[in-house]
Design an enzyme around this catalytic site. Structure first.
Site, PDB file in Angstrom:
ATOM      1  N   GLU A  27      -6.150   5.067  13.370  1.00 29.51           N
ATOM      2  CA  GLU A  27      -7.137   4.153  13.961  1.00 29.51           C
ATOM      3  C   GLU A  27      -7.881   4.704  15.158  1.00 29.51           C
ATOM      4  OE1 GLU A  27      -3.856   3.703  14.138  1.00 29.51           O
ATOM      5  OE2 GLU A  27      -3.287   3.142  16.176  1.00 29.51           O
ATOM      6  N   ASP A  46      -3.315  -6.575  15.379  1.00 31.92           N
ATOM      7  CA  ASP A  46      -2.617  -5.275  15.320  1.00 31.92           C
ATOM      8  C   ASP A  46      -2.752  -4.516  16.642  1.00 31.92           C
ATOM      9  OD1 ASP A  46      -5.285  -4.724  14.963  1.00 31.92           O
ATOM     10  OD2 ASP A  46      -4.997  -3.315  13.316  1.00 31.92           O
ATOM     11  N   ARG A  65       0.850  -1.187   0.000  1.00 28.59           N
ATOM     12  CA  ARG A  65       0.000   0.000   0.000  1.00 28.59           C
ATOM     13  C   ARG A  65       0.895   1.251   0.000  1.00 28.59           C
ATOM     14  NH1 ARG A  65      -3.716  -1.320   5.142  1.00 28.59           N
ATOM     15  NH2 ARG A  65      -1.880  -2.540   5.655  1.00 28.59           N
ATOM     16  N   TYR A 115      -1.276   4.673  10.505  1.00 27.89           N
ATOM     17  CA  TYR A 115      -1.660   3.747  11.582  1.00 27.89           C
ATOM     18  C   TYR A 115      -0.501   3.648  12.563  1.00 27.89           C
ATOM     19  CZ  TYR A 115      -5.669   2.128   8.880  1.00 27.89           C
ATOM     20  OH  TYR A 115      -6.853   2.065   8.184  1.00 27.89           O
ATOM     21  N   LYS A 174       1.413   1.945   7.315  1.00 29.61           N
ATOM     22  CA  LYS A 174       1.684   1.166   8.534  1.00 29.61           C
ATOM     23  C   LYS A 174       2.490   1.970   9.541  1.00 29.61           C
ATOM     24  CE  LYS A 174       0.443  -2.274   9.495  1.00 29.61           C
ATOM     25  NZ  LYS A 174      -0.891  -2.607  10.095  1.00 29.61           N
ATOM     26  N   HIS A 228      -1.164   1.950  16.248  1.00 27.54           N
ATOM     27  CA  HIS A 228      -1.412   0.781  17.130  1.00 27.54           C
ATOM     28  C   HIS A 228      -0.402   0.739  18.280  1.00 27.54           C
ATOM     29  CE1 HIS A 228      -4.077  -0.651  13.962  1.00 27.54           C
ATOM     30  NE2 HIS A 228      -3.081  -0.636  13.100  1.00 27.54           N
TER      31      HIS A 228
END
Ligand SMILES: NC(=O)C1=CN([C@@H]2O[C@H](COP(=O)(O)OP(=O)(O)OC[C@H]3O[C@@H](n4cnc5c(N)ncnc54)[C@H](O)[C@@H]3O)[C@@H](O)[C@H]2O)C=CC1
Ligand SMILES: CC(=O)C(=O)O
Ligand SMILES: [Mg+2]
Length: 373
Positions: free
Chosen positions: A118, A270, A15, A94, A75, A96
């Site tokens: 997120e 995740d 991505r 993201y 990511k 996490h």
């Protein structure tokens, strides 16, 4: 603003933070965009596609990080990327953080402004920048689970939908949110017997309205969870407490007591995973076995279908990127309480409660932190 888009470097992650059409929007708003060479190649976008959209190409990630005021990624930054972040740089991706102490420590050390996709919320209580990837991962979870059930992959050797005269597999989905609903849709489509557990009654009502008697929507108690998990051929883990480490709802004892050759797909990995025996895997080596149960725990599932995923993600992130670029992070965040929920770390302070709690770190109110920045 000067915006940078590095190439993703996580295992089999193709991505990209911005497609050329998004670059063009930013350039039309008067911003400069620097893209790392070949950042979009995995989904068929060449450097020329980006330059035609108005971007400038830089040869290395180091140059992108050194040039940009704001980094747009997909990511969570890997260790080498974290080392390139600098004070006052905006990172929008993201993160996490709650299950990831090394990353949290590095982001604190960087003094950068770290906004997580997120944890951005919307006015209906949803997670608009997580939702599109949860739809992808939820749908994929049934494909991954179906493969895990094949004999050659150490599964029970069952077809999810069965055939006339033979029972279908029982699929148990824990968490009926975006991942859970998308998984249920695919499992129902393939003809499996589907149970979804959630502890939010409105979620159960919505499942009932959408699927009728094709899905059993069950209130999630320890009792109900144990009963259905032990009967399952395939368990999908899709629970979330936003920003927090996932609760371990399926225990190691449950896994021991599951049928040999059954499978779990822990999509919540995740956030650390909701199954006690889960540990994160990669697309290169996605499964492992514990007590005869096949575990699939890939933390970047949508990376396997990067074209679909990048467009879906960009559709959701673009308005926020434009806002950050046009207004600057302070005004963009202070103007929108839902966007402010995305701020996890700023100038060395943790501004997301569940992350601070996970590591016993001091918590600073995000509004105060931004106002004082
Ligand atoms: N592995 C991967 O590649 C990906 C992972 N994810 C992850 O999947 C997880 C789920 O995401 P979404 O579905 O978008 O979240 P969501 O917020 O839409 O749904 C989560 C659901 O879990 C339910 N829940 C919370 N505690 C529960 C409990 N004790 N028992 C039963 N249900 C419970 C909530 O009521 C909610 O309905 C997240 O951790 C997300 O980050 C999402 C996309 C890709
Ligand atoms: C949400 C997430 O972890 C992903 O899309 O990879
Ligand atoms: Mg067993």
């Amino acid at each position: 603003m000067i915006i940078g888009v590095p190439k993703e470097i996580k295992n089999h992650e193709y991505r990209v933070g911005m497609v050329p059409a998004s670059v063009r929007e930013l350039v039309n708003h008067g911003h400069q965009v620097f893209v790392e060479s070949d950042a979009g190649m995995g989904i068929g976008f060449t450097n020329e596609d980006y330059t035609l959209a108005g971007a400038e190409i830089l040869a290395t990630a180091a140059e992108v990080f050194a040039t940009a005021e704001m980094i747009i990624k997909v990511k969570e930054p890997q260790a080498v990327e974290r080392a390139m972040l600098r004070e006052d740089q905006i990172l929008f991706t993201y993160l996490h953080l709650a299950p990831d102490l090394p990353q949290t420590e590095d982001l604190i050390k960087s003094k950068a402004i770290c906004i997580a996709y997120e944890t951005v919320t919307d006015s209906r209580g949803g997670l608009p920048l997580l939702a599109p990837m949860s739809e992808v991962a939820g749908r994929m979870s049934i494909q991954a689970g179906a493969q895990a059930l094949e004999k050659s992959n150490h599964g029970r050797g069952m077809l999810l939908g069965g055939v006339p005269g033979v029972e279908p597999a029982k699929v148990v989905v824990i968490g009926g949110g975006m991942v859970g609903r998308s998984a249920a849709q695919m499992a129902v489509g393939l003809g499996a017997e589907v149970v979804v557990l959630d502890r939010n009654i409105d979620v159960l009502r919505a499942l009932d309205a959408q699927f009728g008697n094709k899905v059993k929507a069950i209130y999630s108690t320890a009792d109900a969870l144990e009963k259905h998990v032990l009967e399952a051929d395939l368990v999908i883990g899709g629970v979330l407490i936003p920003g927090a480490a996932a609760p371990k709802l399926v225990t190691a004892e449950h896994i021991k007591a599951m049928k040999p050759g059954s499978a779990i797909v822990d999509v919540a990995i995740d956030q650390g995973g909701c199954i006690a025996t889960s540990k994160a895997t990669t697309h290169a080596d996605p499964t492992f076995i514990v007590d005869d149960v096949v575990h699939y725990c890939v933390a970047n599932m949508p990376g396997a279908v990067p074209r679909t995923s990048t467009f879906a993600l960009n559709n959701a992130t673009l308005p926020f990127i434009i806002n950050l670029a046009n207004k600057g992070y302070k005004k963009a965040l202070l103007d929108d309480a839902n966007f402010l929920k995305g701020l996890n770390v700023i100038k060395g302070q943790v501004t997301y409660k569940e992350v601070a709690e996970a590591f016993n770190m001091p918590y600073v109110d995000p509004r105060t932190a931004v106002e004082n920045a």
